[in-house]
Design a protein around this motif. Structure first.
Motif, PDB file in Angstrom:
ATOM      1  N   LYS A 125      90.327   0.042   8.011  1.00 24.44           N
ATOM      2  CA  LYS A 125      91.091   1.215   8.462  1.00 24.44           C
ATOM      3  C   LYS A 125      92.418   1.462   7.784  1.00 24.44           C
ATOM      4  CE  LYS A 125      93.197  -2.107  10.928  1.00 24.44           C
ATOM      5  NZ  LYS A 125      92.497  -2.559  12.114  1.00 24.44           N
ATOM      6  N   PHE A 128      84.535  -5.345  15.982  1.00 22.83           N
ATOM      7  CA  PHE A 128      84.289  -5.706  14.592  1.00 22.83           C
ATOM      8  C   PHE A 128      85.442  -6.542  14.041  1.00 22.83           C
ATOM      9  CE2 PHE A 128      81.912  -1.421  13.968  1.00 22.83           C
ATOM     10  CZ  PHE A 128      80.779  -1.949  14.560  1.00 22.83           C
ATOM     11  N   GLU A 129      85.112  -7.338  13.048  1.00 23.28           N
ATOM     12  CA  GLU A 129      86.155  -8.108  12.367  1.00 23.28           C
ATOM     13  C   GLU A 129      87.263  -7.163  11.911  1.00 23.28           C
ATOM     14  OE1 GLU A 129      85.046 -10.637   9.112  1.00 23.28           O
ATOM     15  OE2 GLU A 129      83.273 -11.375  10.150  1.00 23.28           O
ATOM     16  N   GLY A 130      88.495  -7.552  12.182  1.00 25.56           N
ATOM     17  CA  GLY A 130      89.629  -6.799  11.669  1.00 25.56           C
ATOM     18  C   GLY A 130      89.883  -5.460  12.341  1.00 25.56           C
ATOM     19  N   ARG A 131      89.070  -5.105  13.306  1.00 23.09           N
ATOM     20  CA  ARG A 131      89.194  -3.780  13.918  1.00 23.09           C
ATOM     21  C   ARG A 131      90.594  -3.553  14.501  1.00 23.09           C
ATOM     22  NH1 ARG A 131      86.508   1.322  14.340  1.00 23.09           N
ATOM     23  NH2 ARG A 131      87.141   2.241  16.297  1.00 23.09           N
ATOM     24  N   GLN A 132      91.090  -4.527  15.236  1.00 21.05           N
ATOM     25  CA  GLN A 132      92.394  -4.342  15.898  1.00 21.05           C
ATOM     26  C   GLN A 132      93.544  -4.920  15.081  1.00 21.05           C
ATOM     27  OE1 GLN A 132      91.285  -5.850  20.009  1.00 21.05           O
ATOM     28  NE2 GLN A 132      91.948  -3.788  20.537  1.00 21.05           N
ATOM     29  N   GLY A 133      93.237  -5.337  13.880  1.00 17.54           N
ATOM     30  CA  GLY A 133      94.242  -5.939  13.005  1.00 17.54           C
ATOM     31  C   GLY A 133      93.549  -7.042  12.228  1.00 17.54           C
ATOM     32  N   LYS A 134      94.069  -7.360  11.041  1.00 16.42           N
ATOM     33  CA  LYS A 134      93.419  -8.385  10.232  1.00 16.42           C
ATOM     34  C   LYS A 134      93.396  -9.717  10.991  1.00 16.42           C
ATOM     35  CE  LYS A 134      92.869 -10.280   5.751  1.00 16.42           C
ATOM     36  NZ  LYS A 134      93.313 -10.716   4.476  1.00 16.42           N
ATOM     37  N   ASP A 145      83.400  11.776  13.631  1.00 22.21           N
ATOM     38  CA  ASP A 145      83.720  10.572  14.389  1.00 22.21           C
ATOM     39  C   ASP A 145      82.478  10.106  15.129  1.00 22.21           C
ATOM     40  OD1 ASP A 145      86.488   9.201  15.508  1.00 22.21           O
ATOM     41  OD2 ASP A 145      84.770   9.013  16.840  1.00 22.21           O
ATOM     42  N   LEU A 186      91.727   0.939  17.020  1.00 24.94           N
ATOM     43  CA  LEU A 186      91.439   0.654  15.616  1.00 24.94           C
ATOM     44  C   LEU A 186      92.678   0.286  14.824  1.00 24.94           C
ATOM     45  CD1 LEU A 186      90.461   3.691  13.344  1.00 24.94           C
ATOM     46  CD2 LEU A 186      92.095   3.839  15.183  1.00 24.94           C
ATOM     47  N   GLY A 187      93.838   0.280  15.480  1.00 24.65           N
ATOM     48  CA  GLY A 187      95.019  -0.229  14.798  1.00 24.65           C
ATOM     49  C   GLY A 187      95.393   0.476  13.513  1.00 24.65           C
ATOM     50  N   MET A 188      95.196   1.798  13.466  1.00 23.83           N
ATOM     51  CA  MET A 188      95.669   2.533  12.283  1.00 23.83           C
ATOM     52  C   MET A 188      97.152   2.818  12.400  1.00 23.83           C
ATOM     53  SD  MET A 188      93.047   5.400  10.931  1.00 23.83           S
ATOM     54  CE  MET A 188      93.993   5.918   9.492  1.00 23.83           C
ATOM     55  N   GLN A 246      98.868  -3.191  16.764  1.00 23.19           N
ATOM     56  CA  GLN A 246      97.860  -4.109  16.240  1.00 23.19           C
ATOM     57  C   GLN A 246      97.941  -5.466  16.919  1.00 23.19           C
ATOM     58  OE1 GLN A 246      97.452  -4.416  12.061  1.00 23.19           O
ATOM     59  NE2 GLN A 246      97.376  -2.209  11.747  1.00 23.19           N
ATOM     60  N   ASP A 286      79.208  -3.437   8.976  1.00 19.99           N
ATOM     61  CA  ASP A 286      79.705  -2.168   9.513  1.00 19.99           C
ATOM     62  C   ASP A 286      80.694  -1.520   8.553  1.00 19.99           C
ATOM     63  OD1 ASP A 286      82.540  -3.021  10.410  1.00 19.99           O
ATOM     64  OD2 ASP A 286      81.247  -4.549  11.320  1.00 19.99           O
ATOM     65  N   ARG A 291      84.668  -1.346  20.006  1.00 25.22           N
ATOM     66  CA  ARG A 291      84.243  -2.111  18.826  1.00 25.22           C
ATOM     67  C   ARG A 291      85.040  -3.392  18.697  1.00 25.22           C
ATOM     68  NH1 ARG A 291      83.191   3.048  15.075  1.00 25.22           N
ATOM     69  NH2 ARG A 291      81.033   3.297  15.759  1.00 25.22           N
ATOM     70  N   VAL A 350      91.902  12.109  10.342  1.00 29.19           N
ATOM     71  CA  VAL A 350      91.473  11.098   9.378  1.00 29.19           C
ATOM     72  C   VAL A 350      90.255  11.517   8.556  1.00 29.19           C
ATOM     73  CG1 VAL A 350      90.678   8.708   9.101  1.00 29.19           C
ATOM     74  CG2 VAL A 350      92.481   9.228  10.726  1.00 29.19           C
ATOM     75  N   ASP A 378      83.616  -0.561   9.055  1.00 28.34           N
ATOM     76  CA  ASP A 378      84.964  -1.134   9.159  1.00 28.34           C
ATOM     77  C   ASP A 378      85.147  -2.246   8.121  1.00 28.34           C
ATOM     78  OD1 ASP A 378      84.943   0.130  12.005  1.00 28.34           O
ATOM     79  OD2 ASP A 378      86.930  -0.770  11.917  1.00 28.34           O
ATOM     80  N   GLN A 379      84.061  -2.974   7.811  1.00 29.18           N
ATOM     81  CA  GLN A 379      84.155  -4.022   6.785  1.00 29.18           C
ATOM     82  C   GLN A 379      84.100  -3.405   5.396  1.00 29.18           C
ATOM     83  OE1 GLN A 379      85.096  -6.594   8.233  1.00 29.18           O
ATOM     84  NE2 GLN A 379      84.336  -5.784  10.165  1.00 29.18           N
ATOM     85  N   LEU A 401      92.330   4.296   5.295  1.00 34.57           N
ATOM     86  CA  LEU A 401      91.751   5.603   5.638  1.00 34.57           C
ATOM     87  C   LEU A 401      92.795   6.705   5.692  1.00 34.57           C
ATOM     88  CD1 LEU A 401      89.313   4.650   8.554  1.00 34.57           C
ATOM     89  CD2 LEU A 401      88.926   4.590   6.097  1.00 34.57           C
ATOM     90  N   LYS A 402      94.038   6.370   5.367  1.00 28.12           N
ATOM     91  CA  LYS A 402      95.092   7.364   5.540  1.00 28.12           C
ATOM     92  C   LYS A 402      95.222   8.286   4.340  1.00 28.12           C
ATOM     93  CE  LYS A 402      97.461   4.087   8.475  1.00 28.12           C
ATOM     94  NZ  LYS A 402      98.421   2.980   8.438  1.00 28.12           N
ATOM     95  N   ASN A 411      88.910  -6.969   3.408  1.00 26.88           N
ATOM     96  CA  ASN A 411      89.228  -8.168   4.198  1.00 26.88           C
ATOM     97  C   ASN A 411      88.295  -9.339   3.893  1.00 26.88           C
ATOM     98  OD1 ASN A 411      91.262  -6.713   5.342  1.00 26.88           O
ATOM     99  ND2 ASN A 411      90.187  -6.322   7.272  1.00 26.88           N
ATOM    100  N   SER A 465      81.906   6.532  11.427  1.00 31.39           N
ATOM    101  CA  SER A 465      81.327   7.571  10.574  1.00 31.39           C
ATOM    102  C   SER A 465      82.037   7.722   9.238  1.00 31.39           C
ATOM    103  CB  SER A 465      81.390   8.912  11.311  1.00 31.39           C
ATOM    104  OG  SER A 465      82.749   9.268  11.525  1.00 31.39           O
TER     105      SER A 465
END
Ligand code: SF4
Lengths: 193, 470
Positions: free
Chosen positions: A27, B431-437, B127, B410-412, B416, A20, B429, B35, A22-23, A30-31, A45, A82
Motif C-alpha cells: 500500500k 494479510f502480511e504488512g496490511r496494517q504496517g510492515k 475497490d 490498510l495503513g496508507m 499503522q 494477494d 484483511r 487511490v 497487498d503482497q 499506491l499514492k 516487502n 482490486s
C-alpha cells in the motif's frame, strides 16, 4: 494496449498459494497518480529486507530467475484488493505472462486490460513447473493464437481463454473505443429506463 | 423455472448481448475514491473523453486521509492524490464528499447512508469491498482502474455472466456471536476462494434475522471468500432502512418503489449453480491466527500446526503464516496478548458496531500497554456516536476517538501497527504488512476487539455475558 500474439521467455517460480495484491504491491506505493514506475516496488516487502537490501531467500531474488518474463505461481494468485497497480507492477518489472491454477477474479480482469496474459493451467502441470523452476530456469513459449504453451521438451499444453479477451489482446484493441461504438444501444437503454 | 435475484438484476441491465461475447452491462452507480481513480481520469483526459453520467457517479476520499487533524496532510504524495481527486471531480463535474463535507466517509459506508445504494442497482467502485452494497439486494462488485475509466466513459462494462452460488445460513446466533463471526466462520470453513467466479446470495433464517448493518458486514467480506459479489434479497428490513434517506423517493413514490423492489427477491423455484451451508447456531466468536481471512478459529480453539494442512502447499502456507505471526502451534487463542486495538473499517465501523463495543466498555479501562482507537466509518456515524454519548464511553475507557477514514485497515495514512506488534482489528484483511510492515493482524468482531482492549489478550465474550451489561 500493445498487441500480444506470441511470447517466448524464461520462467520465475513462486511456489506460494493465495498471493494477494497487498503482497504484489504494498500500500505505501499506491499514492502515485501515474500508471508507470511500479516495477521497482513489486513484492517489495518480500523482495527487500530492512534498509532495502535484497532478501536472499525470496524466490525472485535467486540469480537464475533474473530476466524472467513468465511468472508461475500457485492457486488464487492475485486475490484480495482490486488495485490494478498489481498488474502494472508485474508488467513494469518485466513479466508478460502469469501462469497459475487459479486467480483472483479482479486481478485476472485487470491483467487483460493491460496486455498482461494470465493463464489458468491444470494444477499438476503448474506444480511440476514450479518444482522444476526452483533450482534452474527454463523456457516456455506461449502462443495465444493457437492457445498453447510449448515447453523445452517440445510438448504442447493447451489453455482456455475467453474469445473476447483473446481478440482484444491479439489486436491490442482499445476497449473503451469499441464500447463507444455501442452508443446507440446505450442511449436506447437509458431512454427506456 | 424461477430466477435468482442475481439473474433478475443481470437481465435488467443488459445493454447489448451477442453470442460468444460478454454482455454489455449498464452501471447504475459508480463510486469513486482517491487511490484507484487518478489514472482513470488521466486516461479520459488523454483520449479527450468525458464522464458520460456524472449524475450516476459519486466520489469520496477515504483511503489515505489522516484521522487526526485531517486538514494537515504531511505526506506530500498522499496530499497530491487528494488534490488530484478534487481537481478531477471539478473538471468532470462529479459530486465529491471531500474533507469538508458532512457526508465524507468510507465509500462503502456512505453509499448506504445517503440512500445511493438501493435494491436492484448495479454498483461498481475501484475497490474490492464494493460487495458491501449487496446487502441491499444490489449487484455490487469491485473493479480495477481500467474498468473505472471504462465506466466513467461509457457507464457500462463488458461482463461475463457469473455463476450463482447460494450460501444458506440457518439456525440462530448465540448471544455474544455477531455477523462478523458468521462470515469469518464461513471463510474458515470453505477457504479463501470458495466463491471465485461466482456471485453469492446469502440466504436462510439467520440472514433474515440480521439488521441491515449486520448484513453489510457479511456482504462486505464476500471478496475474502473469493466471490465476485455477495448479496441478500431485499425485504422489509431493507425497505425500513432506506425509507426517508436522501436519494430515495419519498412518500407515495417510495411505496411504489418498494413494490417494485419486492419483485427482485429470488423466486422460490430458482436454481443456483452451487450451494454451501452453515449452521449459525454452531458459530462461536472467531479470531484469525494467520495471514489470510480463512485462517481463523473459534476463540476457545488453539493455533493450528502446519501438519494440519491437507497438502504440502497448504502446510507450507501455514508455516509461513505462523512464522510471520510469531505464533506457536497449540497456543490457546485466549493466551495471545495484543498491543493494539483497531475498531474501524467498512466491515465494522457503523453505528451499531460502535454501540456494541461501547456497551461492553462502559465503566471499563483499556489494559496497560494497549493502544486502542476508534475510527468511525463516516463523519455521520461520528456525529451520531457523539450525540448518543458513545464517544464519551470510548474516551473514558482510554480509546482514541478519531475522524472517519480507512485508517489502520490498510495503513496508507499515518495510522499503522509497528513491526512485530499485534493488533485486534475489526477490519477485513490480515494479510502480511496490511496494517504496517511486519504488523500482526487478528480479525474479529467489534465486541471481541473491545474485550481484547480491556484484557490485553483475546477473551471469549460469551463468558463475559456482554449482552446483559448495560
Ligand atoms: S476500510 Fe479498508 S477495506 Fe474498506 S475500503 Fe477502506 S481500505 Fe478498503
Amino acid at each position: 494496449m500493445e498487441a500480444f500474439r506470441e511470447h517466448r521467455g524464461s520462467v520465475a517460480s513462486l511456489p506460494y498459494v493465495n498471493v494477494d495484491t497487498d503482497q504484489i504491491i504494498p500500500k505505501q506505493f499506491l499514492k502515485r497518480v501515474e500508471r508507470t514506475g511500479f516495477g521497482q516496488f513489486l513484492f517489495y516487502n518480500w523482495r527487500f529486507l530492512d534498509g532495502d537490501s535484497k532478501n536472499p531467500d525470496f524466490p525472485l531474488n535467486q540469480p537464475h530467475m533474473e530476466g524472467a518474463s513468465i511468472l508461475i505461481s500457485d492457486h488464487n494468485f492475485g486475490c484480495g484488493s482490486s488495485r490494478e497497480h498489481a498488474a502494472w507492477a508485474l508488467q513494469d518489472y518485466g513479466f508478460k505472462v502469469i501462469i497459475a491454477p487459479s486467480f483472483g477474479d479482479i486481478f485476472y480482469n485487470n491483467s487483460f486490460k493491460n496486455g498482461l496474459l494470465p493463464l489458468r493451467m491444470p494444477e499438476d502441470i503448474v506444480h511440476s513447473w514450479l518444482e522444476k523452476g526452483k533450482e534452474s530456469t527454463f523456457q516456455l513459449r506461449v502462443n495465444l493464437e493457437e492457445q498453447t504453451i510449448e515447453d523445452e521438451e517440445g510438448a504442447h499444453h493447451s489453455f482456455d481463454i475467453d474469445p473476447y479477451w483473446k481478440n482484444m489482446l491479439i489486436y491490442g484493441l482499445d476497449e473503451i473505443g469499441i464500447t463507444l461504438q455501442y452508443e446507440d444501444y446505450l442511449k436506447e437503454y437509458e431512454a427506456a429506463k | 423455472m424461477g430466477k435468482t435475484i442475481i439473474e433478475k438484476i443481470w437481465d435488467r441491465h443488459k445493454v447489448y448481448q451477442e453470442e460468444a461475447k460478454p454482455d454489455l452491462l449498464y452501471i447504475d452507480l459508480h463510486l469513486v475514491h482517491e487511490v484507484t481513480s487518478p489514472q482513470a481520469f488521466e486516461g479520459l483526459r488523454l483520449a479527450g473523453r468525458d464522464v458520460r453520467r456524472p449524475d450516476l457517479t459519486y466520489a469520496t476520499m477515504d483511503h489515505n486521509i489522516p484521522t487526526k487533524d485531517r486538514w494537515s496532510i504531511t505526506d506530500q504524495i498522499a496530499k497530491k492524490q487528494i488534490d488530484v481527486l478534487v481537481d478531477n471531480c471539478n473538471e468532470f463535474g462529479v459530486e465529491l464528499a471531500g474533507l469538508d463535507s458532512p457526508n465524507n466517509g468510507i465509500v462503502h459506508i456512505i453509499g448506504p447512508e445517503l440512500g445511493l445504494t438501493q435494491p436492484g442497482k448495479t454498483i461498481v467502485c475501484g475497490d474490492s469491498h464494493t460487495s458491501t452494497h449487496g446487502a441491499f439486494g444490489a449487484l455490487a462488485f469491485g473493479i480495477g482502474t481500467s474498468e473505472v475509466e471504462h465506466v466513467l466513459a461509457t457507464q457500462s462494462l463488458w461482463q461475463n455472466r457469473p455463476k450463482t452460488m447460494e450460501v444458506k445460513i440457518d439456525g440462530r446466533l448465540s448471544s455474544g456471536v455477531s455477523a462478523k463471526d458468521i462470515i469469518l466462520a464461513l471463510i474458515a470453513k470453505y477457504g479463501v476462494n470458495f466463491g471465485t467466479g461466482h456471485v453469492v446470495e446469502y440466504r436462510g433464517e439467520a440472514i433474515r434475522g440480521l439488521t441491515m448493518e449486520e448484513r453489510m458486514t457479511i456482504c462486505n467480506m464476500s471478496i475474502e471468500g473469493g466471490a465476485r459479489a455477495g448479496l441478500i434479497s431485499p425485504d422489509q428490513v431493507t425497505f425500513d432502512y432506506l425509507e426517508g434517506r436522501p436519494n430515495v423517493p419519498q412518500g407515495e413514490a417510495y411505496q411504489a418503489q418498494v413494490e417494485e423492489w419486492k419483485q427482485l427477491a429470488t423466486d422460490e423455484d430458482a436454481a443456483f449453480d452451487s450451494t454451501l451451508t452453515l449452521d449459525a447456531s454452531e458459530v462461536k466468536p472467531m479470531v484469525t491466527w494467520g495471514t489470510n481471512p480463512g485462517q481463523g478459529v473459534a476463540i476457545d480453539g488453539t493455533v493450528p500446526a502446519p501438519e494440519e494442512g491437507k497438502t504440502e502447499t497448504e502446510q507450507r502456507a501455514i508455516r509461513q503464516s505462523l512464522d510471520y505471526m510469531g505464533l506457536t502451534p497449540g497456543t490457546k487463542m485466549e493466551d495471545i496478548q495484543i498491543q493494539h486495538v483497531f475498531l474501524g473499517s467498512c466491515t465494522n465501523a457503523r453505528l451499531s458496531d460502535l454501540r456494541e463495543a461501547a456497551r461492553y466498555l462502559i465503566g471499563k479501562k483499556v489494559a496497560k500497554g494497549v493502544r486502542a482507537m476508534v475510527v468511525p466509518g463516516s463523519m455521520k456515524v461520528k456525529r451520531q456516536a457523539e450525540e448518543e454519548g458513545l464517544s464519551k464511553v470510548f474516551i473514558d475507557a482510554g480509546f482514541d476517538w478519531r475522524d472517519a477514514g480507512c485508517s489502520m485497515c490498510l495503513g496508507m495514512n499515518p495510522d499503522q501497527v509497528p513491526e512485530g506488534e499485534r493488533c485486534a482489528s475489526t477490519s477485513n484483511r490480515n494479510f502480511e504488512g496490511r496494517q504496517g510492515k511486519g504488523a500482526r493482524t487478528h480479525l474479529m468482531s467489534p465486541v471481541m476487539a473491545a474485550a481484547a482492549a480491556v484484557h490485553g489478550r483475546f477473551v471469549d465474550v460469551r463468558e463475559l455475558d456482554v449482552t446483559t451489561q448495560a
